[in-house]
Scaffold this motif. Sequence first.
Motif, PDB file in Angstrom:
ATOM      1  N   ALA A 127    -101.995  24.436  45.355  1.00  0.00           N
ATOM      2  CA  ALA A 127    -101.088  23.366  44.940  1.00  0.00           C
ATOM      3  C   ALA A 127    -101.706  21.998  45.173  1.00  0.00           C
ATOM      4  N   GLN A 128    -102.428  21.842  46.271  1.00  0.00           N
ATOM      5  CA  GLN A 128    -103.070  20.558  46.548  1.00  0.00           C
ATOM      6  C   GLN A 128    -104.219  20.285  45.582  1.00  0.00           C
ATOM      7  N   GLU A 129    -104.958  21.332  45.226  1.00  0.00           N
ATOM      8  CA  GLU A 129    -105.995  21.161  44.209  1.00  0.00           C
ATOM      9  C   GLU A 129    -105.367  20.722  42.889  1.00  0.00           C
ATOM     10  N   ALA A 130    -104.228  21.320  42.547  1.00  0.00           N
ATOM     11  CA  ALA A 130    -103.536  20.942  41.311  1.00  0.00           C
ATOM     12  C   ALA A 130    -103.064  19.498  41.375  1.00  0.00           C
ATOM     13  N   GLU A 131    -102.622  19.051  42.546  1.00  0.00           N
ATOM     14  CA  GLU A 131    -102.171  17.670  42.704  1.00  0.00           C
ATOM     15  C   GLU A 131    -103.335  16.693  42.491  1.00  0.00           C
ATOM     16  N   ILE A 132    -104.498  17.033  43.043  1.00  0.00           N
ATOM     17  CA  ILE A 132    -105.684  16.190  42.847  1.00  0.00           C
ATOM     18  C   ILE A 132    -106.044  16.135  41.368  1.00  0.00           C
ATOM     19  N   GLU A 133    -106.033  17.291  40.719  1.00  0.00           N
ATOM     20  CA  GLU A 133    -106.386  17.344  39.297  1.00  0.00           C
ATOM     21  C   GLU A 133    -105.369  16.586  38.448  1.00  0.00           C
ATOM     22  N   ASP A 134    -104.084  16.724  38.771  1.00  0.00           N
ATOM     23  CA  ASP A 134    -103.053  16.009  38.020  1.00  0.00           C
ATOM     24  C   ASP A 134    -103.216  14.497  38.148  1.00  0.00           C
ATOM     25  N   SER A 135    -103.482  14.034  39.371  1.00  0.00           N
ATOM     26  CA  SER A 135    -103.639  12.591  39.566  1.00  0.00           C
ATOM     27  C   SER A 135    -104.876  12.086  38.834  1.00  0.00           C
ATOM     28  N   HIS A 136    -105.931  12.910  38.803  1.00  0.00           N
ATOM     29  CA  HIS A 136    -107.125  12.513  38.048  1.00  0.00           C
ATOM     30  C   HIS A 136    -106.831  12.465  36.552  1.00  0.00           C
ATOM     31  N   ARG A 137    -106.086  13.438  36.039  1.00  0.00           N
ATOM     32  CA  ARG A 137    -105.764  13.434  34.613  1.00  0.00           C
ATOM     33  C   ARG A 137    -104.931  12.215  34.243  1.00  0.00           C
ATOM     34  N   ARG A 138    -103.984  11.834  35.116  1.00  0.00           N
ATOM     35  CA  ARG A 138    -103.179  10.633  34.837  1.00  0.00           C
ATOM     36  C   ARG A 138    -104.073   9.403  34.779  1.00  0.00           C
ATOM     37  N   PHE A 139    -104.993   9.301  35.745  1.00  0.00           N
ATOM     38  CA  PHE A 139    -105.897   8.150  35.764  1.00  0.00           C
ATOM     39  C   PHE A 139    -106.755   8.135  34.502  1.00  0.00           C
ATOM     40  N   ALA A 140    -107.309   9.292  34.138  1.00  0.00           N
ATOM     41  CA  ALA A 140    -108.173   9.361  32.951  1.00  0.00           C
ATOM     42  C   ALA A 140    -107.398   8.995  31.689  1.00  0.00           C
ATOM     43  N   ALA A 141    -106.155   9.475  31.583  1.00  0.00           N
ATOM     44  CA  ALA A 141    -105.346   9.162  30.404  1.00  0.00           C
ATOM     45  C   ALA A 141    -105.056   7.669  30.320  1.00  0.00           C
ATOM     46  N   GLN A 142    -104.755   7.051  31.464  1.00  0.00           N
ATOM     47  CA  GLN A 142    -104.463   5.617  31.459  1.00  0.00           C
ATOM     48  C   GLN A 142    -105.711   4.800  31.124  1.00  0.00           C
ATOM     49  N   VAL A 143    -106.860   5.266  31.579  1.00  0.00           N
ATOM     50  CA  VAL A 143    -108.119   4.583  31.228  1.00  0.00           C
ATOM     51  C   VAL A 143    -108.346   4.669  29.722  1.00  0.00           C
ATOM     52  N   ARG A 144    -108.159   5.866  29.151  1.00  0.00           N
ATOM     53  CA  ARG A 144    -108.379   6.034  27.706  1.00  0.00           C
ATOM     54  C   ARG A 144    -107.432   5.157  26.898  1.00  0.00           C
ATOM     55  N   GLN A 145    -106.189   5.015  27.375  1.00  0.00           N
ATOM     56  CA  GLN A 145    -105.188   4.244  26.634  1.00  0.00           C
ATOM     57  C   GLN A 145    -105.185   2.765  27.019  1.00  0.00           C
ATOM     58  N   ARG A 146    -106.116   2.381  27.896  1.00  0.00           N
ATOM     59  CA  ARG A 146    -106.228   0.987  28.351  1.00  0.00           C
ATOM     60  C   ARG A 146    -104.929   0.501  28.994  1.00  0.00           C
ATOM     61  N   LEU A 147    -104.297   1.396  29.770  1.00  0.00           N
ATOM     62  CA  LEU A 147    -103.087   1.057  30.506  1.00  0.00           C
ATOM     63  C   LEU A 147    -103.446   0.720  31.946  1.00  0.00           C
ATOM     64  N   ALA A 148    -102.494   0.081  32.658  1.00  0.00           N
ATOM     65  CA  ALA A 148    -102.705  -0.200  34.082  1.00  0.00           C
ATOM     66  C   ALA A 148    -102.911   1.121  34.817  1.00  0.00           C
ATOM     67  N   SER A 149    -103.978   1.184  35.617  1.00  0.00           N
ATOM     68  CA  SER A 149    -104.350   2.462  36.224  1.00  0.00           C
ATOM     69  C   SER A 149    -104.402   2.415  37.739  1.00  0.00           C
ATOM     70  N   ALA A 150    -104.015   1.289  38.357  1.00  0.00           N
ATOM     71  CA  ALA A 150    -104.146   1.160  39.807  1.00  0.00           C
ATOM     72  C   ALA A 150    -103.299   2.186  40.551  1.00  0.00           C
ATOM     73  N   GLU A 151    -102.081   2.442  40.047  1.00  0.00           N
ATOM     74  CA  GLU A 151    -101.198   3.395  40.733  1.00  0.00           C
ATOM     75  C   GLU A 151    -101.803   4.789  40.748  1.00  0.00           C
ATOM     76  N   ALA A 152    -102.336   5.223  39.594  1.00  0.00           N
ATOM     77  CA  ALA A 152    -102.933   6.558  39.514  1.00  0.00           C
ATOM     78  C   ALA A 152    -104.225   6.627  40.335  1.00  0.00           C
ATOM     79  N   ASP A 153    -104.956   5.519  40.394  1.00  0.00           N
ATOM     80  CA  ASP A 153    -106.173   5.456  41.213  1.00  0.00           C
ATOM     81  C   ASP A 153    -105.813   5.695  42.682  1.00  0.00           C
ATOM     82  N   TYR A 154    -104.803   4.982  43.160  1.00  0.00           N
ATOM     83  CA  TYR A 154    -104.356   5.128  44.547  1.00  0.00           C
ATOM     84  C   TYR A 154    -103.840   6.546  44.800  1.00  0.00           C
TER      85      TYR A 154
END
Length: 251
Positions: A127-154
């Motif tokens: 579950a913790q591995e999935a949480e890390i992967e999910d947070s990375h996917r959110r960050f990557a998606a926000q980067v691709r869409q040029r959205l604010a990404s600080a929250e997902a980075d943290y």
Amino acid sequence: MTSPSRSPTRAPGRKSLTAGVIEALRAEILSGALTPGDKLPTEPALISRFGVSRTVIREAVAELRADRLVESRHGVGVFVLARPDPEPAGIPLPAFSKISDMIEELELRAAVEIEAAGLAAQRASPAQEAEIEDSHRRFAAQVRQRLASAEADYAFHIAIARATNNPRFEAFLSQLGRRTIPREQLRESLGAPPPAPDLARLESEHRKVAEAISRHDPATARAAMRAHLLGSADRYRSLARLAAAAERGEA
């Protein structure tokens, strides 16, 4: 024998969705984006924002209630609770006044987070591995869409700290809060526009850390986190040199 082997892979799916909602809301509360007394968005609004089911939202809110981060008021909504004062023994955190302050804090974080990445590679639950992967996917998606990404980075760094299964790592990063995102601090603390960061590079660095943790490779996880944090410190050193050169030119 096939049935028992499949159930562990299905279970983390919903857990990871719930963990993603929890982490995003927890990060907003701990960073001060949501302050004590603020009302959380309505359940339909949270369902729309995260693209998950009502059950996932309710499980996430229940977890935040258990952590005493929020409380439900019948017929009114869910509200953020006041956080207890930090322990007197906490690390003093002076305000940023120059770029070198950020570099010093990145070096401090590196001393902690490099080992956190290695421990997460050794200890993380599915579950913790999935949480890390999910947070990375959110960050990557926000980067691709040029959205604010600080929250997902943290959230990505907090998820790794939690995966050490040593609560002191998460406590350390929680105390730092949004200070862990230097590009935000340039604007918020120094009154300067943030530099145009190479977010594609940051996403790649995050991905290498997440992949090493997923492979249960502590040495590579440590090396990837070292490259990420100390690389960021080097980039801010270059920015400081450019700023100093500009000042000399103006003089």
